[in-house]
Design a protein around this motif. Structure first.
Motif, PDB file in Angstrom:
ATOM      1  N   LYS A 190       0.811  -1.225   0.000  1.00 31.73           N
ATOM      2  CA  LYS A 190       0.000   0.000   0.000  1.00 31.73           C
ATOM      3  C   LYS A 190       0.839   1.267   0.000  1.00 31.73           C
ATOM      4  O   LYS A 190       0.316   2.365  -0.222  1.00 31.73           O
ATOM      5  CB  LYS A 190      -0.932   0.043   1.228  1.00 31.73           C
ATOM      6  CG  LYS A 190      -1.717  -1.238   1.495  1.00 31.73           C
ATOM      7  CD  LYS A 190      -2.625  -1.624   0.339  1.00 31.73           C
ATOM      8  CE  LYS A 190      -3.336  -2.948   0.631  1.00 31.73           C
ATOM      9  NZ  LYS A 190      -4.027  -3.481  -0.566  1.00 31.73           N
ATOM     10  N   GLY A 191       2.146   1.123   0.294  1.00 28.48           N
ATOM     11  CA  GLY A 191       3.000   2.299   0.348  1.00 28.48           C
ATOM     12  C   GLY A 191       2.932   2.997   1.694  1.00 28.48           C
ATOM     13  O   GLY A 191       2.274   2.541   2.630  1.00 28.48           O
ATOM     14  N   LEU A 192       3.605   4.132   1.777  1.00 25.46           N
ATOM     15  CA  LEU A 192       3.697   4.869   3.042  1.00 25.46           C
ATOM     16  C   LEU A 192       2.754   6.056   3.111  1.00 25.46           C
ATOM     17  O   LEU A 192       2.605   6.662   4.172  1.00 25.46           O
ATOM     18  CB  LEU A 192       5.139   5.345   3.247  1.00 25.46           C
ATOM     19  CG  LEU A 192       6.213   4.247   3.291  1.00 25.46           C
ATOM     20  CD1 LEU A 192       7.604   4.878   3.455  1.00 25.46           C
ATOM     21  CD2 LEU A 192       5.930   3.277   4.429  1.00 25.46           C
ATOM     22  N   ASN A 193       2.123   6.382   1.996  1.00 31.74           N
ATOM     23  CA  ASN A 193       1.210   7.526   1.981  1.00 31.74           C
ATOM     24  C   ASN A 193      -0.233   7.035   2.113  1.00 31.74           C
ATOM     25  O   ASN A 193      -0.806   6.481   1.168  1.00 31.74           O
ATOM     26  CB  ASN A 193       1.370   8.310   0.682  1.00 31.74           C
ATOM     27  CG  ASN A 193       0.460   9.525   0.631  1.00 31.74           C
ATOM     28  OD1 ASN A 193      -0.229   9.856   1.600  1.00 31.74           O
ATOM     29  ND2 ASN A 193       0.432  10.201  -0.515  1.00 31.74           N
ATOM     30  N   PRO A 194      -0.855   7.222   3.269  1.00 31.78           N
ATOM     31  CA  PRO A 194      -2.219   6.717   3.461  1.00 31.78           C
ATOM     32  C   PRO A 194      -3.252   7.443   2.604  1.00 31.78           C
ATOM     33  O   PRO A 194      -4.372   6.950   2.425  1.00 31.78           O
ATOM     34  CB  PRO A 194      -2.469   6.945   4.955  1.00 31.78           C
ATOM     35  CG  PRO A 194      -1.557   8.076   5.319  1.00 31.78           C
ATOM     36  CD  PRO A 194      -0.350   7.915   4.456  1.00 31.78           C
ATOM     37  N   ASP A 195      -2.887   8.624   2.069  1.00 36.84           N
ATOM     38  CA  ASP A 195      -3.836   9.412   1.271  1.00 36.84           C
ATOM     39  C   ASP A 195      -3.659   9.218  -0.233  1.00 36.84           C
ATOM     40  O   ASP A 195      -4.325   9.876  -1.029  1.00 36.84           O
ATOM     41  CB  ASP A 195      -3.674  10.909   1.606  1.00 36.84           C
ATOM     42  CG  ASP A 195      -3.942  11.191   3.075  1.00 36.84           C
ATOM     43  OD1 ASP A 195      -4.884  10.583   3.624  1.00 36.84           O
ATOM     44  OD2 ASP A 195      -3.200  11.997   3.662  1.00 36.84           O
TER      45      ASP A 195
ATOM     46  N   GLU B  12      -5.761  -3.732  -3.376  1.00 32.91           N
ATOM     47  CA  GLU B  12      -5.498  -2.419  -3.962  1.00 32.91           C
ATOM     48  C   GLU B  12      -4.052  -1.984  -3.752  1.00 32.91           C
ATOM     49  O   GLU B  12      -3.432  -2.321  -2.738  1.00 32.91           O
ATOM     50  CB  GLU B  12      -6.440  -1.369  -3.358  1.00 32.91           C
ATOM     51  CG  GLU B  12      -7.888  -1.521  -3.805  1.00 32.91           C
ATOM     52  CD  GLU B  12      -8.723  -0.328  -3.377  1.00 32.91           C
ATOM     53  OE1 GLU B  12      -8.376   0.311  -2.365  1.00 32.91           O
ATOM     54  OE2 GLU B  12      -9.716  -0.028  -4.061  1.00 32.91           O
ATOM     55  N   VAL B  13      -3.532  -1.235  -4.730  1.00 37.51           N
ATOM     56  CA  VAL B  13      -2.192  -0.648  -4.636  1.00 37.51           C
ATOM     57  C   VAL B  13      -2.309   0.826  -5.028  1.00 37.51           C
ATOM     58  O   VAL B  13      -3.301   1.239  -5.639  1.00 37.51           O
ATOM     59  CB  VAL B  13      -1.193  -1.363  -5.571  1.00 37.51           C
ATOM     60  CG1 VAL B  13      -0.987  -2.796  -5.169  1.00 37.51           C
ATOM     61  CG2 VAL B  13      -1.641  -1.252  -7.017  1.00 37.51           C
ATOM     62  N   PRO B  14      -1.312   1.637  -4.665  1.00 36.41           N
ATOM     63  CA  PRO B  14      -1.341   3.033  -5.120  1.00 36.41           C
ATOM     64  C   PRO B  14      -1.499   3.122  -6.638  1.00 36.41           C
ATOM     65  O   PRO B  14      -0.934   2.313  -7.380  1.00 36.41           O
ATOM     66  CB  PRO B  14       0.018   3.571  -4.654  1.00 36.41           C
ATOM     67  CG  PRO B  14       0.329   2.755  -3.443  1.00 36.41           C
ATOM     68  CD  PRO B  14      -0.182   1.386  -3.755  1.00 36.41           C
ATOM     69  N   LYS B  15      -2.251   4.099  -7.075  1.00 38.16           N
ATOM     70  CA  LYS B  15      -2.628   4.220  -8.487  1.00 38.16           C
ATOM     71  C   LYS B  15      -1.423   4.329  -9.411  1.00 38.16           C
ATOM     72  O   LYS B  15      -1.442   3.842 -10.555  1.00 38.16           O
ATOM     73  CB  LYS B  15      -3.543   5.437  -8.654  1.00 38.16           C
ATOM     74  CG  LYS B  15      -4.232   5.533  -9.994  1.00 38.16           C
ATOM     75  CD  LYS B  15      -5.225   6.692 -10.012  1.00 38.16           C
ATOM     76  CE  LYS B  15      -5.938   6.774 -11.362  1.00 38.16           C
ATOM     77  NZ  LYS B  15      -6.944   7.870 -11.366  1.00 38.16           N
ATOM     78  N   HIS B  16      -0.323   4.945  -8.936  1.00 40.30           N
ATOM     79  CA  HIS B  16       0.831   5.149  -9.798  1.00 40.30           C
ATOM     80  C   HIS B  16       1.784   3.958  -9.822  1.00 40.30           C
ATOM     81  O   HIS B  16       2.795   3.984 -10.515  1.00 40.30           O
ATOM     82  CB  HIS B  16       1.595   6.406  -9.364  1.00 40.30           C
ATOM     83  CG  HIS B  16       2.183   6.315  -7.989  1.00 40.30           C
ATOM     84  ND1 HIS B  16       1.421   6.394  -6.847  1.00 40.30           N
ATOM     85  CD2 HIS B  16       3.466   6.146  -7.594  1.00 40.30           C
ATOM     86  CE1 HIS B  16       2.205   6.291  -5.792  1.00 40.30           C
ATOM     87  NE2 HIS B  16       3.448   6.141  -6.212  1.00 40.30           N
TER      88      HIS B  16
END
Length: 370
Positions: free
Chosen positions: A214-219, A232-236
């Motif tokens: 998910k990465g480190l950015n919750p937003d 889900e994964v970050p869009k980029h």
């Protein structure tokens, strides 16, 4: 837990027992055969099997577990066990399989069911603690007459020859009660620590899973990865197959390439799943090959930055080859993954105990990368 301090007795005397040393002056000593007798009772129809476990518990087998035991087709020589018996497992006494039975049942002839003779007053639990102490101290193993490693045949006759300290009965009772209470407290403290360790391991797995999928950015905006175990994964982020991220993705040598006679001690390490631990490669000096054999298997040799992971056994094991640990041989039970430039951080994106457990079951599985 604080260290226990025991009060000193006024006077001590030599016990005459090498492994004991001095004992309080008012204690006696006596051989086991004058304190206990071995009883052989008939088996009753309702009796179930009693087992002496290495932690000192003597109970019905069904109270602990029912699998992993060898069951006799015919119960020749089985004997009755009664609650309160001091029970000694002759073949496993060296490992602590001595205790007081909490159950009524039956056991094989390899067990000795002991009761006090009556001439001297005895507390069975006190002597169970005493015998387990000498087993854990290695004294029973030192008496071994057999040739099998880590095994003895500690029969009642062997127990009978042992000279044992003999406190007054009231003192035996106090010692046994004290040890019951204190060992229960210690066992509970251990259980709490183990539960805490399990919770921390779970928290670690969740933390790593969250970071690498998910990465480190919750937003960050998210999208479906199309991979069931990721979600889900970050869009980029991109999704690519593991094989597309590798310069090399191959198993260890097979068939006629590596035989048992090729192994030597203190040679070039061969890395099998058992040498992979917590993301590190831990070579075993007994699982190594000669330089000649290693040169023959050069295509399976590791370089810095390679990832070796298990293809059999406990899935999820993997290790990263670091500086000074290159030149090992990827073993037959392992897979060698050599990332290309696009995948130089793939090891960090997979948790040792989580990501590879799912991501390497099939070499063509997807992985996410930034």
């Amino acid at each position: 837990m604080e260290q226990l301090a025991f009060p000193k007795y006024e006077n001590y005397k030599p016990s005459g027992i090498e492994w004991v040393g001095e004992i309080p002056a008012h204690w006696g000593t006596q051989k086991g055969k004058w304190l206990f007798k071995k009883v052989e009772r008939p088996v009753r129809p309702e009796d179930k099997i009693v087992t002496a476990f290495r932690d000192g518990t003597v109970t019905l087998r069904s109270n602990r577990r029912t699998e992993g035991f060898t069951n006799a087709i015919q119960e020749h020589g089985y004997q009755g066990i009664r609650k309160g018996d001091l029970v000694i497992h002759a073949m496993d006494a060296f490992a602590g399989a001595i205790g007081v039975s909490d159950s009524e049942g039956k056991a094989t002839p390899v067990y000795a069911a002991c009761v006090g003779r009556g001439e001297f007053k005895t507390n069975n639990q006190y002597f169970a603690y005493l015998l387990r102490f000498i087993s854990k101290a290695g004294y029973i193993l030192a008496l071994a007459k057999g040739i099998r490693e880590r095994s003895t045949d500690f029969r009642f006759n062997d127990f009978g020859k042992l000279l044992l300290p003999l406190p007054p009965k009231a003192e035996q009772d106090r010692i046994a009660n004290f040890l019951d209470r204190k060992t229960a407290e210690i066992d509970e403290a251990i259980a709490k620590k183990l539960r805490l360790i399990d919770l921390l391991k779970e928290q670690k797995a969740i933390l790593i899973n969250q970071a690498v999928t998910k990465g480190l950015n919750p937003d960050a905006p998210m999208r479906d990865s199309g991979v069931e175990w990721i979600g889900e994964v970050p869009k980029h982020w991109e999704i690519k197959r593991l094989g597309f991220l590798a310069k090399m993705l191959q198993t260890g040598p097979f068939g006629s390439q590596l035989h048992q006679e090729d192994y030597i001690e203190d040679g070039i390490p061969v890395i099998n799943p058992s040498q992979l631990s917590n993301g590190k490669i831990v070579p075993d000096s007994k699982t190594t090959v000669s330089e000649k054999t290693a040169r023959r298997l050069h295509r399976h040799m590791t370089m810095v930055g390679d990832i070796i992971f298990a293809r059999r056994g406990e899935m999820g094991r993997c290790g990263l080859t670091t500086q000074g640990h290159e030149g090992y041989i990827c073993g037959t039970g392992s897979i060698l993954f050599r990332p290309n430039k696009l995948a130089d951080s793939v090891f960090r994106l997979f948790d040792v105990s989580y990501g590879f457990q799912y991501g390497t079951r099939r070499a063509g599985n997807h992985v996410d990368h930034r």
